[in-house]
Design a protein around this motif. Structure first.
Motif, mmCIF file in Angstrom:
data_model
loop_
_atom_site.group_PDB
_atom_site.id
_atom_site.type_symbol
_atom_site.label_atom_id
_atom_site.label_comp_id
_atom_site.label_asym_id
_atom_site.label_seq_id
_atom_site.Cartn_x
_atom_site.Cartn_y
_atom_site.Cartn_z
ATOM 1 N N ARG A 424 0.811 -1.227 0.000
ATOM 2 C CA ARG A 424 0.000 0.000 0.000
ATOM 3 C C ARG A 424 0.839 1.269 0.000
ATOM 4 O O ARG A 424 0.344 2.348 -0.368
ATOM 5 C CB ARG A 424 -0.919 0.009 1.230
ATOM 6 N N ILE A 425 2.105 1.176 0.418
ATOM 7 C CA ILE A 425 2.910 2.385 0.588
ATOM 8 C C ILE A 425 3.027 3.172 -0.709
ATOM 9 O O ILE A 425 2.766 4.383 -0.756
ATOM 10 C CB ILE A 425 4.301 2.027 1.137
ATOM 11 N N ASP A 426 3.443 2.490 -1.784
ATOM 12 C CA ASP A 426 3.686 3.212 -3.034
ATOM 13 C C ASP A 426 2.415 3.812 -3.609
ATOM 14 O O ASP A 426 2.424 4.923 -4.156
ATOM 15 C CB ASP A 426 4.331 2.274 -4.059
ATOM 16 N N SER A 427 1.300 3.092 -3.490
ATOM 17 C CA SER A 427 0.058 3.580 -4.094
ATOM 18 C C SER A 427 -0.584 4.695 -3.280
ATOM 19 O O SER A 427 -1.104 5.664 -3.837
ATOM 20 C CB SER A 427 -0.925 2.418 -4.274
ATOM 21 N N GLU A 428 -0.524 4.589 -1.954
ATOM 22 C CA GLU A 428 -1.233 5.544 -1.117
ATOM 23 C C GLU A 428 -0.387 6.740 -0.681
ATOM 24 O O GLU A 428 -0.930 7.779 -0.307
ATOM 25 C CB GLU A 428 -1.770 4.838 0.129
ATOM 26 N N LEU A 429 0.973 6.588 -0.743
ATOM 27 C CA LEU A 429 1.826 7.662 -0.239
ATOM 28 C C LEU A 429 2.776 8.195 -1.301
ATOM 29 O O LEU A 429 3.868 8.690 -0.998
ATOM 30 C CB LEU A 429 2.638 7.159 0.964
ATOM 31 N N ALA A 430 2.371 8.088 -2.556
ATOM 32 C CA ALA A 430 3.237 8.538 -3.646
ATOM 33 C C ALA A 430 3.568 10.016 -3.524
ATOM 34 O O ALA A 430 4.668 10.462 -3.882
ATOM 35 C CB ALA A 430 2.575 8.247 -4.994
ATOM 36 N N GLY A 431 2.661 10.791 -3.023
ATOM 37 C CA GLY A 431 2.894 12.224 -2.901
ATOM 38 C C GLY A 431 3.497 12.645 -1.581
ATOM 39 O O GLY A 431 3.626 13.852 -1.318
ATOM 40 N N GLN A 432 3.840 11.705 -0.710
ATOM 41 C CA GLN A 432 4.406 12.034 0.598
ATOM 42 C C GLN A 432 5.713 11.244 0.799
ATOM 43 O O GLN A 432 5.747 10.252 1.523
ATOM 44 C CB GLN A 432 3.408 11.701 1.709
ATOM 45 N N PRO A 433 6.807 11.649 0.135
ATOM 46 C CA PRO A 433 8.045 10.855 0.157
ATOM 47 C C PRO A 433 8.635 10.671 1.548
ATOM 48 O O PRO A 433 9.171 9.604 1.855
ATOM 49 C CB PRO A 433 8.988 11.655 -0.756
ATOM 50 N N GLU A 434 8.554 11.689 2.402
ATOM 51 C CA GLU A 434 9.133 11.541 3.734
ATOM 52 C C GLU A 434 8.341 10.542 4.569
ATOM 53 O O GLU A 434 8.915 9.727 5.300
ATOM 54 C CB GLU A 434 9.181 12.903 4.427
ATOM 55 N N VAL A 435 7.011 10.624 4.481
ATOM 56 C CA VAL A 435 6.171 9.666 5.198
ATOM 57 C C VAL A 435 6.418 8.261 4.667
ATOM 58 O O VAL A 435 6.531 7.289 5.425
ATOM 59 C CB VAL A 435 4.691 10.050 5.066
ATOM 60 N N ARG A 436 6.490 8.158 3.341
ATOM 61 C CA ARG A 436 6.728 6.849 2.735
ATOM 62 C C ARG A 436 8.072 6.275 3.196
ATOM 63 O O ARG A 436 8.190 5.091 3.523
ATOM 64 C CB ARG A 436 6.703 6.983 1.214
ATOM 65 N N ALA A 437 9.123 7.121 3.249
ATOM 66 C CA ALA A 437 10.439 6.643 3.673
ATOM 67 C C ALA A 437 10.420 6.186 5.130
ATOM 68 O O ALA A 437 11.025 5.161 5.487
ATOM 69 C CB ALA A 437 11.476 7.747 3.487
ATOM 70 N N ALA A 438 9.724 6.927 5.986
ATOM 71 C CA ALA A 438 9.649 6.538 7.391
ATOM 72 C C ALA A 438 8.935 5.203 7.559
ATOM 73 O O ALA A 438 9.361 4.337 8.338
ATOM 74 C CB ALA A 438 8.939 7.631 8.189
ATOM 75 N N LEU A 439 7.835 5.005 6.827
ATOM 76 C CA LEU A 439 7.100 3.745 6.914
ATOM 77 C C LEU A 439 7.901 2.589 6.323
ATOM 78 O O LEU A 439 7.860 1.461 6.827
ATOM 79 C CB LEU A 439 5.752 3.882 6.202
ATOM 80 N N GLN A 440 8.639 2.857 5.254
ATOM 81 C CA GLN A 440 9.478 1.802 4.673
ATOM 82 C C GLN A 440 10.524 1.327 5.687
ATOM 83 O O GLN A 440 10.777 0.124 5.815
ATOM 84 C CB GLN A 440 10.162 2.324 3.405
ATOM 85 N N ALA A 441 11.124 2.258 6.435
ATOM 86 C CA ALA A 441 12.104 1.873 7.456
ATOM 87 C C ALA A 441 11.444 1.068 8.576
ATOM 88 O O ALA A 441 11.998 0.070 9.064
ATOM 89 C CB ALA A 441 12.785 3.117 8.019
ATOM 90 N N THR A 442 10.238 1.494 8.984
ATOM 91 C CA THR A 442 9.530 0.781 10.054
ATOM 92 C C THR A 442 9.184 -0.647 9.634
ATOM 93 O O THR A 442 9.390 -1.612 10.383
ATOM 94 C CB THR A 442 8.248 1.540 10.428
ATOM 95 N N LEU A 443 8.670 -0.803 8.414
ATOM 96 C CA LEU A 443 8.310 -2.141 7.925
ATOM 97 C C LEU A 443 9.555 -3.003 7.730
ATOM 98 O O LEU A 443 9.537 -4.213 7.992
ATOM 99 C CB LEU A 443 7.531 -2.025 6.613
ATOM 100 N N ALA A 444 10.662 -2.405 7.258
ATOM 101 C CA ALA A 444 11.899 -3.171 7.064
ATOM 102 C C ALA A 444 12.404 -3.720 8.393
ATOM 103 O O ALA A 444 12.847 -4.871 8.484
ATOM 104 C CB ALA A 444 12.965 -2.289 6.424
ATOM 105 N N GLU A 445 12.327 -2.907 9.454
ATOM 106 C CA GLU A 445 12.775 -3.376 10.763
ATOM 107 C C GLU A 445 11.891 -4.510 11.276
ATOM 108 O O GLU A 445 12.380 -5.487 11.864
ATOM 109 C CB GLU A 445 12.776 -2.215 11.751
ATOM 110 N N ALA A 446 10.591 -4.417 11.039
ATOM 111 C CA ALA A 446 9.686 -5.490 11.464
ATOM 112 C C ALA A 446 9.961 -6.774 10.697
ATOM 113 O O ALA A 446 9.972 -7.872 11.259
ATOM 114 C CB ALA A 446 8.237 -5.044 11.262
ATOM 115 N N LEU A 447 10.204 -6.662 9.385
ATOM 116 C CA LEU A 447 10.497 -7.845 8.577
ATOM 117 C C LEU A 447 11.832 -8.468 8.980
ATOM 118 O O LEU A 447 12.001 -9.685 8.914
ATOM 119 C CB LEU A 447 10.521 -7.467 7.091
ATOM 120 N N ARG A 448 12.795 -7.645 9.392
ATOM 121 C CA ARG A 448 14.053 -8.198 9.890
ATOM 122 C C ARG A 448 13.798 -9.085 11.105
ATOM 123 O O ARG A 448 14.386 -10.166 11.247
ATOM 124 C CB ARG A 448 15.012 -7.073 10.258
#
Length: 730
Positions: A424-448
């Motif tokens: 959902r990140i790319d489709s819903e947050l395409a216009g909010q790069p900083e928010v998208r980057a923060a969520l990508q880091a959060t999800l990456a840590e959870a997947l680790r």
């Protein structure tokens, strides 16, 4: 001066040498015993060359008195025929004579005058072989002393050809010769890891079986690295043509001496003509490998036989060699040779990427120009507020999916929720790069945390790419996300990439002027274990020393991080061959974990099991058994009956018992461990147990069953790969 036992023993040695080697040997005897002793040896050699000389007959008779015919049977073995003779011993083919089972062995006895030095060396060879257990080293099967007190060895009989004869009988390619030589290197590395220096490596001591497997023989003048017995004079016993400079000079001999001789062996192996008279001359890179191995200064040679083998593997794979000048042009040339098609496609992609980046940069400049027209303070406040609201709303909406009232009763697990969030990140947050980057880091840590490293890596890479800017805050944020990337790559077994990411994160912290001792400890731990796996053990140890120096800055986290760092340091010291230091670091780590968690906790028990394995690797089977038994007693109280950690400990204990010749007890443990693996539905996590079961069957059971189990263990090891890296960090 009249011939005595010392003269006859020296003469026996000289008569077995060619003219060139005999000159060198006489020089050694002159330096050791003086001119009169050497002059008598020369007269005896002249007499031996004259068939009609009466002195020759007298010398021959004297020598025969000290070289009696061997008895027809030694121990449980009947001698069949002589296989060969060297400077120290004679080797006979023998067969089992007690009817227990059919077996052919090679019996080794002293030849010539049975000096105390010779008998001591044969006993030492027996003790050394008892510590070695490698497929490419002829195994010790039995040993003892004759009724006259003469020691003997019963060795695995190897039906094969000497190394250079094997080349002359076939048509091996350069790659095949190198693959065989790498097996020899592995055998020598096995001996070195057990502190054994061979000191007499030469083609005649390497036999190649019909199936192509080499076998390393004759540890008659081998020596333990830490054996400080000053009475040992065997440094004078050598094959001059294959001896290192330090052996010729009478200096202390280390594993570097074997590395030197291995370099000579590689050169001869490549230049040896095959059945058609063809050789495989070394190219410039292989000549560089040989030059490094045979450097006059031991410090300039390969640090180990394993490092030597790694460069040969790099040559076969077309990768850069450590023996070559490590320039960017050299690495680029090797890369392009390996990836000709990929390089052409990459160049085309690079041109397209350059155009794309140019357009992105133009867009970025226009965006920055527009942003500069507004108030910086107001813009920053609004951005932070919007990002916080967006992140909170996205996470709340994501976890609402776990509510059965919102998903028709479905109960998605954590992996499912994270996958849906990433989609959902790319489709819903395409216009909010900083928010998208923060969520990508959060999800990456959870997947680790779920060991989903392949899914986590692209998310954190995208997050880092979106974290642009050179302000201290942005540099710190990029450092934190790059540290997460290093951790993910390390756990996925990507050691070189993990090291690069960790170095980049540390550089970002320095650029930001940020201390952040907790993050630096995590990064230095990651670097240390990546460097260990890349065989850069000195750098790994230095990284862990920096971790220990940073610990006082961590406050309440200091004790926990100290335990992890000591555990990692033990593994690095083991890789360096510093066995005492490794054992001490493991003991310190156990004490630290017990202070933190208590004795009845998985972490101190895991380190205690590793400490037991160190004792086993050092040859202390009794100490290893005691350590494993203590760990197993606690683990059986902590874990369920089917926990795989019990399997690992039972396997280590069984190996200790086998070394102590307690085969029945070892079998019971192996049966228990294998039954647990069967209950799990497969053997995927039990290759070491299967391997040890196969070894047990080889020595004490059914050979057919042994082959099945060993083949299955090899297949599992190859399928699993080596992707584990032991990184302990917060």
């Amino acid at each position: 001066m009249q011939p005595d036992a010392r003269v006859l023993a020296a003469l026996d040695e000289l008569l077995r040498l060619d003219e060139a080697a005999r000159v060198d040997a006489l020089q050694r005897w002159r330096a050791a015993e003086g001119e009169d002793f050497t002059a008598l040896l020369q007269r005896l050699l002249q007499a031996d060359a004259d068939a009609d000389d009466p002195l020759a007959a007298a010398v021959d008779a004297a020598m025969h008195r000290f070289d009696p015919a061997p008895p027809p049977q030694i121990g449980a073995y009947r001698l069949l025929r002589e296989l060969g003779a060297g400077g120290m011993g004679t080797v006979f083919l023998a067969e089992r004579a007690d009817g227990a089972y059919a077996q052919q062995v090679a019996i080794k006895l002293l030849r010539g005058f049975p000096t105390r030095d010779g008998m001591q060396r044969l006993r030492q060879e027996r003790q050394i072989l008892a510590t070695l257990d490698h497929a490419c080293i002829a195994r010790l099967l039995d040993g003892g002393e004759t009724a006259a007190g003469q020691p003997w060895l019963a060795l695995e009989y190897v039906d094969g050809a000497p190394l250079l004869r094997w080349v002359a009988l076939g048509t091996p390619t350069a790659a095949q010769r190198l693959q065989l030589f790498e097996q020899v290197l592995a055998a020598v590395q096995h001996a070195h890891q057990r502190l054994v220096v061979h000191r007499d490596l030469k083609p005649a001591n390497i036999l190649v079986r019909a199936d192509g497997q080499p076998k390393l023989l004759d540890f008659g003048i081998a020596k333990l690295v830490d054996d400080a017995d000053s009475r040992d004079t065997s440094t004078r016993v050598m094959t001059p043509a294959w001896a290192s400079p330090e052996q010729h000079a009478g200096k202390p001999v280390t594993t570097a001496s074997d590395v030197y001789t291995l370099g000579l062996l590689l050169r001869e192996l490549l230049l040896a003509p095959d059945a058609h008279g063809a050789a495989t001359p070394a190219d410039a890179e292989l000549r560089g490998v040989i030059a490094r191995a045979t450097a006059a200064d031991p410090a300039q040679r390969y640090a180990s036989a394993a490092a030597f083998a790694e460069d040969l593997l790099r040559w076969r794979q077309g990768r850069p060699l450590r023996a070559s000048a490590d320039t960017r042009l050299y690495r680029l040339r090797k890369f392009l040779r390996r990836h000709r098609l990929g390089a052409a496609l990459g160049l085309a992609a690079l041109v397209l990427a350059a155009l794309f980046v140019w357009r992105l940069d133009a867009e970025r400049r226009r965006a920055l120009a527009a942003e500069d027209q507004a108030s910086s303070a107001l813009r920053e406040a609004r951005r932070e507020s919007a990002r916080a609201v967006a992140v909170n709303g996205f996470l709340v909406s994501l976890f609402r999916l776990a509510d059965p009232n919102n998903n028709r009763g479905e109960r998605p697990d954590a992996r499912t929720l994270l996958d849906r969030g990433a989609a959902r990140i790319d489709s819903e947050l395409a216009g909010q790069p900083e928010v998208r980057a923060a969520l990508q880091a959060t999800l990456a840590e959870a997947l680790r945390g779920l060991s989903e490293y392949e899914r986590a890596e692209p998310l954190i890479e995208a997050s880092i790419a979106a974290t642009a800017g050179a302000t201290p805050d942005l540099l710190r944020l990029r450092a934190e996300r790059t540290a997460l990337l290093a951790s993910i790559r390390s756990r996925a077994g990507k050691r070189a990439e993990a090291l690069e990411s960790a170095d980049r994160a540390l550089a970002l912290l320095d650029a930001a002027g940020e201390e952040n001792a907790t993050l630096r400890v995590e990064l230095e731990n990651t670097r240390a274990m990546a460097l260990k796996w890349l065989d850069r053990t000195d750098e790994a140890a230095a990284a862990l020393e920096r971790v220990l120096a940073l610990l006082p800055r961590l406050g309440a986290q200091q004790q926990e991080q100290r335990a992890y760092a000591l555990d990692n340091l033990a593994h690095v010291r083991e890789a360096q061959g510093r066995w005492d230091d490794a054992q001490r670091s493991a003991a310190d780590a156990i004490a630290a974990f017990v202070a933190l968690r208590g004795e009845r906790h998985p972490e101190p028990q895991a380190v205690a099991a590793y400490a037991a394995s160190l004792r086993l690797m050092r040859g202390d089977a009794a100490g290893a058994r005691a350590g494993y038994e203590q760990v197993l007693a606690v683990q059986r109280q902590l874990f369920g009956a089917d926990d795989r950690r019990l399997t690992n400990t039972e396997t280590g204990l069984a190996r200790s018992l086998l070394r102590l010749d307690q085969a029945a007890a070892a079998r019971l443990l192996l049966d228990t461990a294998l039954a647990r693996c069967e209950r799990a539905g497969n053997h995927e996590r039990c290759p070491l147990t299967l391997q040890l079961a196969g070894e047990w069957e080889t020595r004490h059971g059914d050979a057919t069953r042994a082959i099945v189990q060993l083949r299955e263990a090899v297949a599992l090891r190859e399928a699993d790969g080596d992707v584990s890296a032991r990184v302990r960090a917060a």
